[in-house]
Design an enzyme around this catalytic site. Structure first.
Site, PDB file in Angstrom:
ATOM      1  N   GLU A   1      62.858   3.905  70.459  1.00 50.29           N
ATOM      2  CA  GLU A   1      62.843   4.926  71.470  1.00 50.29           C
ATOM      3  C   GLU A   1      64.090   5.565  71.582  1.00 50.29           C
ATOM      4  O   GLU A   1      65.092   4.791  71.758  1.00 50.29           O
ATOM      5  CB  GLU A   1      62.485   4.323  72.877  1.00 50.29           C
ATOM      6  CG  GLU A   1      62.713   5.308  74.106  1.00 50.29           C
ATOM      7  CD  GLU A   1      62.009   4.852  75.320  1.00 50.29           C
ATOM      8  OE1 GLU A   1      61.419   3.707  75.415  1.00 50.29           O
ATOM      9  OE2 GLU A   1      62.201   5.354  76.355  1.00 50.29           O
TER      10      GLU A   1
ATOM     11  N   LYS B   1      54.361  -6.939  74.150  1.00 52.37           N
ATOM     12  CA  LYS B   1      55.727  -6.313  73.582  1.00 52.37           C
ATOM     13  C   LYS B   1      56.806  -6.908  74.638  1.00 52.37           C
ATOM     14  O   LYS B   1      56.728  -7.034  75.816  1.00 52.37           O
ATOM     15  CB  LYS B   1      55.564  -4.380  73.768  1.00 52.37           C
ATOM     16  CG  LYS B   1      56.947  -4.000  73.535  1.00 52.37           C
ATOM     17  CD  LYS B   1      56.611  -2.365  73.450  1.00 52.37           C
ATOM     18  CE  LYS B   1      56.917  -1.703  74.900  1.00 52.37           C
ATOM     19  NZ  LYS B   1      58.184  -1.800  75.288  1.00 52.37           N
TER      20      LYS B   1
ATOM     21  N   ASP C   1      53.083  -5.050  78.320  1.00 55.01           N
ATOM     22  CA  ASP C   1      54.382  -5.049  78.204  1.00 55.01           C
ATOM     23  C   ASP C   1      55.139  -6.044  79.110  1.00 55.01           C
ATOM     24  O   ASP C   1      54.981  -6.095  80.293  1.00 55.01           O
ATOM     25  CB  ASP C   1      54.793  -3.749  78.694  1.00 55.01           C
ATOM     26  CG  ASP C   1      56.136  -3.130  78.096  1.00 55.01           C
ATOM     27  OD1 ASP C   1      56.686  -3.829  77.313  1.00 55.01           O
ATOM     28  OD2 ASP C   1      56.611  -2.087  78.584  1.00 55.01           O
TER      29      ASP C   1
ATOM     30  N   GLU D   1      61.313  -5.855  75.275  1.00 61.27           N
ATOM     31  CA  GLU D   1      62.576  -4.971  75.218  1.00 61.27           C
ATOM     32  C   GLU D   1      63.827  -5.808  74.868  1.00 61.27           C
ATOM     33  O   GLU D   1      63.675  -7.044  74.266  1.00 61.27           O
ATOM     34  CB  GLU D   1      62.534  -4.218  76.421  1.00 61.27           C
ATOM     35  CG  GLU D   1      61.745  -3.234  77.002  1.00 61.27           C
ATOM     36  CD  GLU D   1      62.009  -2.337  77.880  1.00 61.27           C
ATOM     37  OE1 GLU D   1      63.554  -2.092  78.408  1.00 61.27           O
ATOM     38  OE2 GLU D   1      61.456  -1.284  78.240  1.00 61.27           O
TER      39      GLU D   1
ATOM     40  N   ASP E   1      55.488  -1.046  80.904  1.00 60.68           N
ATOM     41  CA  ASP E   1      55.940  -1.357  82.481  1.00 60.68           C
ATOM     42  C   ASP E   1      56.482  -0.105  83.070  1.00 60.68           C
ATOM     43  O   ASP E   1      56.766   0.011  84.035  1.00 60.68           O
ATOM     44  CB  ASP E   1      57.348  -2.276  82.121  1.00 60.68           C
ATOM     45  CG  ASP E   1      58.324  -1.722  81.461  1.00 60.68           C
ATOM     46  OD1 ASP E   1      58.220  -0.699  80.785  1.00 60.68           O
ATOM     47  OD2 ASP E   1      59.602  -2.421  81.506  1.00 60.68           O
TER      48      ASP E   1
HETATM   49  O1  KIV Z   1      56.779   0.925  79.168  1.00 60.21           O
HETATM   50  C1  KIV Z   1      56.272   1.943  78.218  1.00 60.21           C
HETATM   51  O2  KIV Z   1      55.669   2.830  78.626  1.00 60.21           O
HETATM   52  C2  KIV Z   1      57.056   1.750  76.971  1.00 60.21           C
HETATM   53  C3  KIV Z   1      56.804   2.945  76.096  1.00 60.21           C
HETATM   54  C4  KIV Z   1      57.426   3.980  76.603  1.00 60.21           C
HETATM   55  C5  KIV Z   1      57.119   2.552  74.700  1.00 60.21           C
HETATM   56  O3  KIV Z   1      57.661   1.061  76.585  1.00 60.21           O
END
Ligand code: KIV
Length: 320
Positions: free
Chosen positions: A210, A141, A111, A143, A72
């Site tokens: 992170e 993915k 994401d 968060e 994202d």
């Molecule tokens: O959105 C993204 O690019 C990320 C990475 C930094 C892991 O979550």
């Protein structure tokens, strides 16, 4: 575009020579979840990078990376938003589909953007399904650290591989006190460890760490059975991820301390476009070789036709 087609898995010119399993367990094979798990077991670092469109996907493919994340971070790097929060699921799915078209070998992870998974398990599964059905992603993915464990579990139960993310999770940076490293006290570090464990237990196939102190990563790694991909989390993780625009120097904004620049592409892009602008203004472009030609007799006839008064011209036949 005239690049010669490559067989999936065939290394591109300039790519690192593949080791036994650097592009999959079988030569030419796709990177799968079991390849990543095997990497962890063998202690072979996993390379992950973000990509947001067809050309960046082709670059990641040619460079021989293992995992491509349509992060994202696209919100800032390619869409110009001030943070990752405004990007929508529709925008992310559109970008992920473009990445899919440029990618064959690496595992493709989409994401889930802010607001697309937090509300309910049903919402999380429906959003994850869009990445798989509409964009061809292999995994998603999410968060929010351990708070997302229930959503992760629901997505995994729906048959979609899911990656967790702990430490600094930019979607909730405000609640975390800004874009700063996480887990700097023993108590906060313990929370990061518990988040990682919760995501592992929820069925995540991997987790991103992170911006956490190296000591915290070192302490947590012993309990991690799934691959851990670090970004600003020190060298002890099973792999590393960087944002495409950061590592290539395309992005003009502030970059975090953990970013290593491997190229200065933006400077080259600006220089190229500036040279083109100079050439146009000074009439150095186009040169004769950049144009199309007409047979001399046709050119002569055209001049005659144009010289005739319009009323005397035969109407043009044919179609345009
Ligand atoms: O959105 C993204 O690019 C990320 C990475 C930094 C892991 O979550």
């Amino acid at each position: 575009m005239s690049s010669a087609p490559r067989t999936p898995g065939e290394p591109a010119e300039g790519a690192a020579p593949p080791t036994r399993d650097s592009r999959g367990t079988k030569p030419g094979g796709r990177v799968t979840l079991s390849v990543l798990a095997e990497r962890k077991t063998l202690g072979e670092p996993i390379v992950m990078v973000t990509a947001y469109d067809f050309p960046s996907a082709q670059v990641a493919e040619a460079a021989g990376v293992d995992v491509v994340l349509v992060g994202d971070t696209a919100a800032m790097t390619v869409l110009g938003y001030p943070s990752t929060v405004p990007v929508t699921l529709d925008e992310m799915v559109m970008l992920a589909a473009a990445v899919r078209r440029g990618l064959t070998t690496p595992l493709l992870v989409g994401d889930l953007p802010f607001g697309s998974y937090e509300g309910s398990n049903e919402r999380a599964v429906a959003s994850a399904q869009r990445f798989v059905k509409e964009a061809g992603c292999d995994a998603v993915k999410l968060e929010r650290g351990g708070q997302s464990a229930e959503r992760a579990s629901a997505i995994a139960a729906a048959g979609i591989p899911v990656m967790g993310h702990v430490g600094l999770t930019p979607q909730t940076a405000t609640a975390l006190g800004g874009y700063r490293s996480q887990g700097r006290t023993a108590e906060r570090a313990l929370e990061v460890a518990r988040d990682a464990e919760a995501l592992q237990e929820a069925g995540c196939f991997a987790v991103v760490f992170e911006a956490i102190p190296t000591e915290v990563t070192d302490a947590i790694m012993a309990g991690m059975e799934i691959p851990v991909i670090g970004i600003g989390a020190g060298p002890a993780t099973d792999g590393q991820v960087l944002v495409f625009h950061d590592l290539l120097g395309i992005y003009d904004g502030h970059t975090a301390r953990f970013v290593k620049r491997y190229a200065a592409i933006r400077e080259k892009m600006v220089a190229g476009v500036a040279e083109y602008a100079r050439d146009v203004r000074e009439r150095r472009y186009p040169e004769p070789g950049h144009g199309y030609t007409m047979a001399p007799d046709e050119a002569a006839r055209l001049r005659e036709l144009l010289a005739e008064p319009a009323a005397e011209r035969e109407p043009f036949g044919g179609t345009w």
